[in-house]
Design a protein around this motif. Structure first.
Motif, PDB file in Angstrom:
ATOM      1  N   LEU A   1     -34.625 -25.267 124.950  1.00 12.16           N
ATOM      2  CA  LEU A   1     -33.428 -24.487 124.655  1.00 12.16           C
ATOM      3  C   LEU A   1     -32.309 -24.726 125.660  1.00 12.16           C
ATOM      4  CD1 LEU A   1     -35.023 -21.065 123.614  1.00 12.16           C
ATOM      5  CD2 LEU A   1     -34.194 -22.905 122.135  1.00 12.16           C
ATOM      6  N   LEU A   2     -32.607 -25.507 126.709  1.00 16.53           N
ATOM      7  CA  LEU A   2     -31.612 -25.743 127.747  1.00 16.53           C
ATOM      8  C   LEU A   2     -31.228 -27.215 127.844  1.00 16.53           C
ATOM      9  CD1 LEU A   2     -32.962 -23.356 130.536  1.00 16.53           C
ATOM     10  CD2 LEU A   2     -30.925 -23.039 129.124  1.00 16.53           C
ATOM     11  N   ALA A   3     -31.643 -28.038 126.870  1.00 16.44           N
ATOM     12  CA  ALA A   3     -31.166 -29.415 126.805  1.00 16.44           C
ATOM     13  C   ALA A   3     -29.659 -29.397 126.604  1.00 16.44           C
ATOM     14  CB  ALA A   3     -31.855 -30.165 125.679  1.00 16.44           C
ATOM     15  N   LYS A   4     -28.944 -30.266 127.308  1.00 13.10           N
ATOM     16  CA  LYS A   4     -27.479 -30.191 127.318  1.00 13.10           C
ATOM     17  C   LYS A   4     -26.879 -30.257 125.919  1.00 13.10           C
ATOM     18  CE  LYS A   4     -26.116 -31.899 131.871  1.00 13.10           C
ATOM     19  NZ  LYS A   4     -27.268 -32.662 132.370  1.00 13.10           N
ATOM     20  N   GLY A   5     -27.319 -31.241 125.125  1.00 12.59           N
ATOM     21  CA  GLY A   5     -26.712 -31.391 123.807  1.00 12.59           C
ATOM     22  C   GLY A   5     -26.865 -30.148 122.961  1.00 12.59           C
ATOM     23  N   LYS A   6     -28.077 -29.604 122.912  1.00 16.34           N
ATOM     24  CA  LYS A   6     -28.323 -28.437 122.074  1.00 16.34           C
ATOM     25  C   LYS A   6     -27.632 -27.197 122.618  1.00 16.34           C
ATOM     26  CE  LYS A   6     -32.004 -25.779 119.873  1.00 16.34           C
ATOM     27  NZ  LYS A   6     -33.465 -25.711 119.594  1.00 16.34           N
ATOM     28  N   ALA A   7     -27.771 -26.943 123.927  1.00  6.69           N
ATOM     29  CA  ALA A   7     -27.196 -25.730 124.511  1.00  6.69           C
ATOM     30  C   ALA A   7     -25.672 -25.742 124.425  1.00  6.69           C
ATOM     31  CB  ALA A   7     -27.647 -25.577 125.964  1.00  6.69           C
ATOM     32  N   LEU A   8     -25.058 -26.885 124.759  1.00  3.69           N
ATOM     33  CA  LEU A   8     -23.598 -26.954 124.687  1.00  3.69           C
ATOM     34  C   LEU A   8     -23.109 -26.999 123.240  1.00  3.69           C
ATOM     35  CD1 LEU A   8     -22.855 -29.409 127.639  1.00  3.69           C
ATOM     36  CD2 LEU A   8     -22.622 -26.919 127.593  1.00  3.69           C
ATOM     37  N   GLY A   9     -23.941 -27.536 122.336  1.00  3.10           N
ATOM     38  CA  GLY A   9     -23.592 -27.480 120.919  1.00  3.10           C
ATOM     39  C   GLY A   9     -23.556 -26.054 120.403  1.00  3.10           C
ATOM     40  N   GLN A  10     -24.534 -25.248 120.820  1.00  6.86           N
ATOM     41  CA  GLN A  10     -24.541 -23.842 120.423  1.00  6.86           C
ATOM     42  C   GLN A  10     -23.366 -23.092 121.038  1.00  6.86           C
ATOM     43  OE1 GLN A  10     -28.478 -22.756 121.737  1.00  6.86           O
ATOM     44  NE2 GLN A  10     -29.384 -23.133 119.714  1.00  6.86           N
ATOM     45  N   PHE A  11     -23.033 -23.455 122.283  1.00  6.23           N
ATOM     46  CA  PHE A  11     -21.875 -22.831 122.934  1.00  6.23           C
ATOM     47  C   PHE A  11     -20.594 -23.160 122.172  1.00  6.23           C
ATOM     48  CE2 PHE A  11     -18.318 -23.254 125.922  1.00  6.23           C
ATOM     49  CZ  PHE A  11     -18.273 -21.976 126.445  1.00  6.23           C
ATOM     50  N   ARG A  12     -20.422 -24.424 121.812  1.00  4.75           N
ATOM     51  CA  ARG A  12     -19.233 -24.808 121.046  1.00  4.75           C
ATOM     52  C   ARG A  12     -19.236 -24.148 119.673  1.00  4.75           C
ATOM     53  NH1 ARG A  12     -15.066 -28.256 120.327  1.00  4.75           N
ATOM     54  NH2 ARG A  12     -14.781 -29.184 118.277  1.00  4.75           N
ATOM     55  N   SER A  13     -20.411 -24.036 119.066  1.00  4.55           N
ATOM     56  CA  SER A  13     -20.518 -23.420 117.742  1.00  4.55           C
ATOM     57  C   SER A  13     -19.996 -21.991 117.760  1.00  4.55           C
ATOM     58  CB  SER A  13     -21.974 -23.452 117.279  1.00  4.55           C
ATOM     59  OG  SER A  13     -22.133 -22.780 116.052  1.00  4.55           O
ATOM     60  N   SER A  14     -20.323 -21.249 118.808  1.00  3.80           N
ATOM     61  CA  SER A  14     -19.854 -19.864 118.893  1.00  3.80           C
ATOM     62  C   SER A  14     -18.335 -19.804 118.957  1.00  3.80           C
ATOM     63  CB  SER A  14     -20.460 -19.173 120.122  1.00  3.80           C
ATOM     64  OG  SER A  14     -20.001 -19.771 121.323  1.00  3.80           O
ATOM     65  N   GLY A  15     -17.735 -20.745 119.703  1.00  2.00           N
ATOM     66  CA  GLY A  15     -16.280 -20.781 119.768  1.00  2.00           C
ATOM     67  C   GLY A  15     -15.657 -21.158 118.439  1.00  2.00           C
ATOM     68  N   GLN A  16     -16.290 -22.082 117.722  1.00  2.00           N
ATOM     69  CA  GLN A  16     -15.759 -22.493 116.433  1.00  2.00           C
ATOM     70  C   GLN A  16     -15.839 -21.374 115.397  1.00  2.00           C
ATOM     71  OE1 GLN A  16     -14.078 -25.379 115.762  1.00  2.00           O
ATOM     72  NE2 GLN A  16     -14.236 -25.589 117.983  1.00  2.00           N
TER      73      GLN A  16
END
Length: 488
Positions: free
Chosen positions: A425-440
């Motif tokens: 759950l803390l792999a960069k691609g997945k975690a930052l993808g989820q972070f960006r998803s929330s902003g979108q």
């Protein structure tokens, strides 16, 4: 990894240049499609207008500008794009963790090119929305650029590296909108139009977008190395800095904190990202309607003698809208390069984000006052608009970059391609993808709500409520803002 940072920065400039070209054109694009298709009751535009009008009637009956209310709702092309980004961003991040950043990035670039090609030929509202759908599913450059910069930077210089993303945004907001507005009035060469194929009214800016995206794709294919699993280089003196972001209560760096605590911090950051962009993107979208609106004055002023003068101030064309957006980019670029990169190591990512949100609240107060100042002092109203633009520029330069850097510091690093060193759950691609998803998701909902409020209750009420929400958000960031840089 200065070389990779330069490659990512140049690719972002090309990508965001293409992204910002159509920004000042949105009001005129809406107007063009409405004039062409609103008389066809069976067309996609008319059917969509009917659906929006019916939905609006269930919620509220506006007493003024009901047609404008529908047009703005229909014209929120950003909603479709951002909603699709909300859905697809976590998957793009996860795929980049599995198959590599470069490979996934090149695939998304092909989708972006297809989206721009559809825009060139979109003579109907349905085909234009198709281009937005393709673009929403495909856009991954910014998200993957953040992952790449996080791969090749140490925690100590992470915020400085990610500032390249903000600088690229700022530069492109300087040049993209004015270029788009300039070429919007330039016809295509006769050799193209003579073929008999009908093209979009803004086919020239659309073709420039295609060229930029093709150049970016070729550039990335030949010069960008794979960064997934690469170890970040130390500083040039062979040692790493003895400072790190610490929590004022635990005195631990993020990577030393428990997985549960880092996941909880990411959850808080995702909520902040969603709430901030939900408010900010709505305001951002309505700014061009504020300058485009001929009927704003009728809601706030009864003095007919001022009508002509006010219309001259607010009925801006593409060039003036582009200048407004471009000025925000100029100031944001100066702030990114001269202030943010130097200040974050001293005050921390959370405190920088809090300052940016407070600045946004102040700008919204100025926008809320603008219609009232317009009644007696049109010149003062223009100054209020410019002051708000400065506040928004500071916000653009700080908040998203600071929150993103903070989120990336919570992630694990895969060393030499070994994914076993990462928590799933803390792999960069997945975690930052989820972070960006929330902003979108915030970007998808914000323009809908803000534009509905704008045309129903007026700009003053909309901006005043948004200012109060921003002030509340800034004051709620206590635990995040207390993170600081502590020197050893």
């Amino acid at each position: 990894m200065a070389k990779i940072e330069r490659i990512v920065f140049l690719s972002l400039v090309l990508d965001l240049f293409a992204f910002t070209i159509p920004l000042p054109l949105f009001p005129r694009i809406i107007e063009w499609y409405t004039k062409r298709e609103s008389s066809d009751p069976t067309g996609f535009l008319s059917q969509t207008l009917y659906f929006v009008s019916t939905t609006r009637g269930l919620l509220y009956q506006p007493t003024s500008n009901p047609q404008r209310w529908d047009i703005v709702f229909l014209g929120l092309m950003g909603f479709v794009f951002s909603a699709l980004q909300w859905l697809v961003s976590p998957y793009i991040g996860s795929l980049s963790d599995k198959y590599g950043r470069k490979r996934v990035l090149l695939v998304t670039m092909l989708g972006n090119i297809l989206s721009a090609l559809v825009w060139v030929k979109s003579t109907t509202f349905a085909s234009y929305m198709l281009s937005r759908v393709i673009g929403g599913f495909s856009e991954g450059n910014v998200q993957l650029a953040i992952a790449i910069l996080s791969d090749v930077s140490t925690p100590e210089n992470r915020a400085k590296s990610l500032a390249y993303v903000g600088i690229a945004f700022a530069i492109c907001f300087c040049i993209g909108p004015p270029i788009g507005a300039y070429f919007a009035s330039r016809p295509l060469p006769a050799s193209i139009t003579a073929s008999g194929f009908e093209l979009n009214v803004y086919a020239t800016p659309a073709m420039i977008t295609v060229v930029l995206l093709v150049l970016e794709t070729i550039f990335l294919a030949f010069v960008l190395p794979e960064t997934r699993g690469k170890r970040a280089e130390k500083q040039s003196n062979g040692t790493t800095r003895k400072s790190a972001v610490k929590d004022s209560t635990t005195d631990k760096t993020p990577k030393q904190e428990s997985v549960q605590k880092r996941l909880a911090t990411l959850g808080v950051l995702r909520r902040l990202h969603f709430l901030f962009l939900g408010i900010f993107s709505g305001v951002e979208f309505t700014l061009t309607f504020l300058t485009f609106d001929r009927t704003l004055i009728r809601n706030t002023i009864l003095m007919e003698t001022l009508m002509a003068m006010v219309i001259a101030v607010f009925d801006w064309n593409n060039k003036q809208n582009g200048a407004l957006i471009g000025s925000i980019g100029v100031i944001s670029a100066l702030l990114q390069g001269g202030y943010v990169r130097r200040a974050i190591p001293k005050i921390g990512e959370g405190a920088m984000a809090q300052r940016g949100i407070a600045s946004c609240a102040l700008g919204l107060v100025l926008l809320a006052l603008l219609p009232h100042a317009l009644a007696r002092h049109p010149d003062a109203a223009l100054r209020l608009l410019q002051g708000a633009a400065v506040c928004m520029a500071f916000t653009s330069a700080t908040v998203v970059n600071a929150l993103t850097a903070h989120a990336s510091l919570q992630c694990d690093d895969a060393v030499d391609g070994d994914a076993s060193s990462e928590h799933p759950l803390l792999a960069k691609g997945k975690a930052l993808g989820q972070f960006r998803s929330s902003g979108q998701l915030g970007r998808a909902m914000g323009p809908l709500l803000a534009c509905a409020s704008y045309w129903t209750f007026g700009p003053s009420t909309t901006y005043a409520v948004s200012a109060a929400a921003m002030f509340a958000l800034a004051t709620s960031m206590g635990s995040i803002a207390r993170r600081r840089i502590a020197s050893a």
